[in-house]
Enzyme design. Sequence first.
Site, PDB file in Angstrom:
ATOM      1  N   GLU A  14      32.648  38.867  37.968  1.00  0.00           N
ATOM      2  CA  GLU A  14      33.534  37.788  37.557  1.00  0.00           C
ATOM      3  C   GLU A  14      32.848  36.459  37.865  1.00  0.00           C
ATOM      4  O   GLU A  14      32.520  36.172  39.013  1.00  0.00           O
ATOM      5  CB  GLU A  14      34.870  37.888  38.295  1.00  0.00           C
ATOM      6  CG  GLU A  14      35.792  36.691  38.104  1.00  0.00           C
ATOM      7  CD  GLU A  14      36.212  36.499  36.656  1.00  0.00           C
ATOM      8  OE1 GLU A  14      36.466  35.337  36.277  1.00  0.00           O
ATOM      9  OE2 GLU A  14      36.290  37.487  35.912  1.00  0.00           O
ATOM     10  N   CYS A  61      41.661  32.319  38.949  1.00  0.00           N
ATOM     11  CA  CYS A  61      41.081  33.619  38.598  1.00  0.00           C
ATOM     12  C   CYS A  61      42.053  34.436  37.773  1.00  0.00           C
ATOM     13  O   CYS A  61      43.264  34.375  37.993  1.00  0.00           O
ATOM     14  CB  CYS A  61      40.708  34.375  39.871  1.00  0.00           C
ATOM     15  SG  CYS A  61      39.845  35.926  39.550  1.00  0.00           S
ATOM     16  N   CYS A  64      42.153  38.164  40.309  1.00  0.00           N
ATOM     17  CA  CYS A  64      42.920  38.189  41.565  1.00  0.00           C
ATOM     18  C   CYS A  64      43.843  36.974  41.671  1.00  0.00           C
ATOM     19  O   CYS A  64      43.873  36.306  42.710  1.00  0.00           O
ATOM     20  CB  CYS A  64      41.988  38.263  42.764  1.00  0.00           C
ATOM     21  SG  CYS A  64      40.631  37.061  42.744  1.00  0.00           S
ATOM     22  N   HIS A  68      45.989  34.215  45.144  1.00  0.00           N
ATOM     23  CA  HIS A  68      46.092  32.755  45.214  1.00  0.00           C
ATOM     24  C   HIS A  68      47.553  32.312  45.172  1.00  0.00           C
ATOM     25  O   HIS A  68      47.946  31.385  45.892  1.00  0.00           O
ATOM     26  CB  HIS A  68      45.308  32.118  44.071  1.00  0.00           C
ATOM     27  CG  HIS A  68      43.832  32.210  44.239  1.00  0.00           C
ATOM     28  ND1 HIS A  68      43.137  31.453  45.149  1.00  0.00           N
ATOM     29  CD2 HIS A  68      42.897  32.994  43.626  1.00  0.00           C
ATOM     30  CE1 HIS A  68      41.848  31.742  45.088  1.00  0.00           C
ATOM     31  NE2 HIS A  68      41.686  32.683  44.173  1.00  0.00           N
ATOM     32  N   ARG A 431      38.905  40.860  47.338  1.00  0.00           N
ATOM     33  CA  ARG A 431      37.534  40.648  47.814  1.00  0.00           C
ATOM     34  C   ARG A 431      37.459  40.111  49.225  1.00  0.00           C
ATOM     35  O   ARG A 431      36.362  39.896  49.740  1.00  0.00           O
ATOM     36  CB  ARG A 431      36.808  39.701  46.844  1.00  0.00           C
ATOM     37  CG  ARG A 431      36.573  40.352  45.502  1.00  0.00           C
ATOM     38  CD  ARG A 431      36.497  39.347  44.363  1.00  0.00           C
ATOM     39  NE  ARG A 431      36.410  40.062  43.090  1.00  0.00           N
ATOM     40  CZ  ARG A 431      37.468  40.542  42.425  1.00  0.00           C
ATOM     41  NH1 ARG A 431      38.680  40.368  42.910  1.00  0.00           N
ATOM     42  NH2 ARG A 431      37.308  41.191  41.305  1.00  0.00           N
ATOM     43  N   SER A 454      34.749  35.128  48.099  1.00  0.00           N
ATOM     44  CA  SER A 454      33.375  35.124  47.596  1.00  0.00           C
ATOM     45  C   SER A 454      32.617  33.871  48.019  1.00  0.00           C
ATOM     46  O   SER A 454      31.391  33.841  47.947  1.00  0.00           O
ATOM     47  CB  SER A 454      33.348  35.273  46.066  1.00  0.00           C
ATOM     48  OG  SER A 454      33.699  36.604  45.700  1.00  0.00           O
ATOM     49  N   CYS A 498      33.347  37.426  42.901  1.00  0.00           N
ATOM     50  CA  CYS A 498      34.229  36.653  42.019  1.00  0.00           C
ATOM     51  C   CYS A 498      33.785  35.209  42.133  1.00  0.00           C
ATOM     52  O   CYS A 498      34.305  34.449  42.951  1.00  0.00           O
ATOM     53  CB  CYS A 498      35.692  36.815  42.394  1.00  0.00           C
ATOM     54  SG  CYS A 498      36.786  35.975  41.223  1.00  0.00           S
ATOM     55  N   CYS A 501      36.346  32.361  41.480  1.00  0.00           N
ATOM     56  CA  CYS A 501      37.081  31.974  42.691  1.00  0.00           C
ATOM     57  C   CYS A 501      36.211  31.155  43.620  1.00  0.00           C
ATOM     58  O   CYS A 501      36.648  30.158  44.195  1.00  0.00           O
ATOM     59  CB  CYS A 501      37.563  33.217  43.446  1.00  0.00           C
ATOM     60  SG  CYS A 501      39.025  33.996  42.751  1.00  0.00           S
TER      61      CYS A 501
END
Length: 504
Positions: A14, A61, A64, A68, A431, A454, A498, A501
């Site tokens: 991602e 994102c 995910c 958030h 993640r 990430s 990701c 993110c």
Amino acid sequence: MRADFTIDPVTRIEGHLGIYITTVNDRIADAYCAGEMFRGFEQILAGRDPLDAQQITQRICGVCPISHGVASCQAQDIAYGIEPPFNGILLRNLILAANFLQSHITHFYQFSILDFVDVLAIDSYTGQEPALRALKNWIAEQRSSNEIFPAAPFLPGYESEHTFSGEDNISILHNYFKALKARRCAHQSAAIFAGKLPHAPALVPGGVTEQVDAKRIATFQSRFKQIELFIDNCYLPDILSVAAKFPEFFDMGKGCGNFLAYGVFPSGHDRSKCLFPQGVIMDGGIQALDLAKIHEDVRYSHFAPPSHLKPTEGATIPQTDKEEAYSWLKAPRYETSVLETGPLARLLAASQANSEHPAKALMDQFLQKLNREEKHLPSVLGRHLARAIECKILVQACFEWLSELRPGEPTCTDFTIPDQSEGIGLTEAPRGALGHWLSIKNKKIESYQCVVPSTWNFSPRDDRGTPGAVEQALAGTPIPDRDNPINAVRVVRSFDPCLACAVH
């Protein structure tokens, strides 16, 4: 930044990531992770109504978003001095858990498993499964037109012993298509209480706006039974197959050895307790989290000084022409330490905090089957195994939360936005550790800072020149063929990047 070769873009992740690598004796000596775009969500939020935050941050994102949304709602819960009711806590858990499952399943089957199978083995398929027949026919068409595939291996220069063969390939490719149905089932489950997906309008400060009734509970439970069957009959067996076929990846991608978990899935009965608890693992032992020790460095980031700021003081000012900078990620640190975050961190923290936690028993069970020890878990295969084990734990937890829901009772708490306040939302994304820091002034957002999983894992070097977690994990990775540096991307993908993110 010197590099012998570059992997840019890294595919099947991602976001946009480049890896710059130097090698010595066919092994990676140094690696640099470069997040390659700027987005500016923290600037977008400044000056807005705080109630915009949980909706805008979900747009960070599409994989995910729920994490958030939950983090933003938690920050506002604290800022407004409210707590969700019992049902609100459990509904947030169910929505978030379903999002975890679709993310983990997608990561393994759609992003990572293709590193271990030979897609061209579909040539030998003689069955009637529609998806596999369609794949076989498509590859045959591409080969005949000579447009995409070379005549021989799927990966140029890739030796056959580094992929599955024969029926093993067919079995895993079959599960690849089953995974698409399983992830869709998880998505549909989350939408039952989230309103819709991928971005959930039902997540609000104080809880969740959707109500609880017997029909919704039964529908969610029915879908989760299908997901449970997929995890037990496909996901976990395939992880074991990969680990048995490629044991060397238990010795590859070790990383920094320190781990961070913020805690996630609180109990409706005792909100101080989480299914996966909070903790920092350093030097092999767990310690309590101290938020005051978290800061972000920007020496090698495309952001203007000052550096070494805590999230409550953080600024996000782009500086595109900055000397030495090579990434749009900041470098989060815990005092001076690099920390890895993610499913492995959550399982290690859970097992160290409570020796009777199901994570401990499941990790021991699978490690025994593979003739490995806990010390082998910080690795490519260890991270994949941790995700599958977490899925197993989450499905069981969801059945328990469903049984505890109270139809007809409130799911949300009323609130008033104060003139001035602050809040911190700490949770976990698929993640890893996710934090939102919110400051309100004159009923508007004064500042908003996100420190994202990430960003922890794929950070550039910090002000002291210490490489980030993935940069460290790549060091020592064997690269026998620069034209096909498959081991490097195997290490990278084990962290489930990701970058959308990470650069937010």
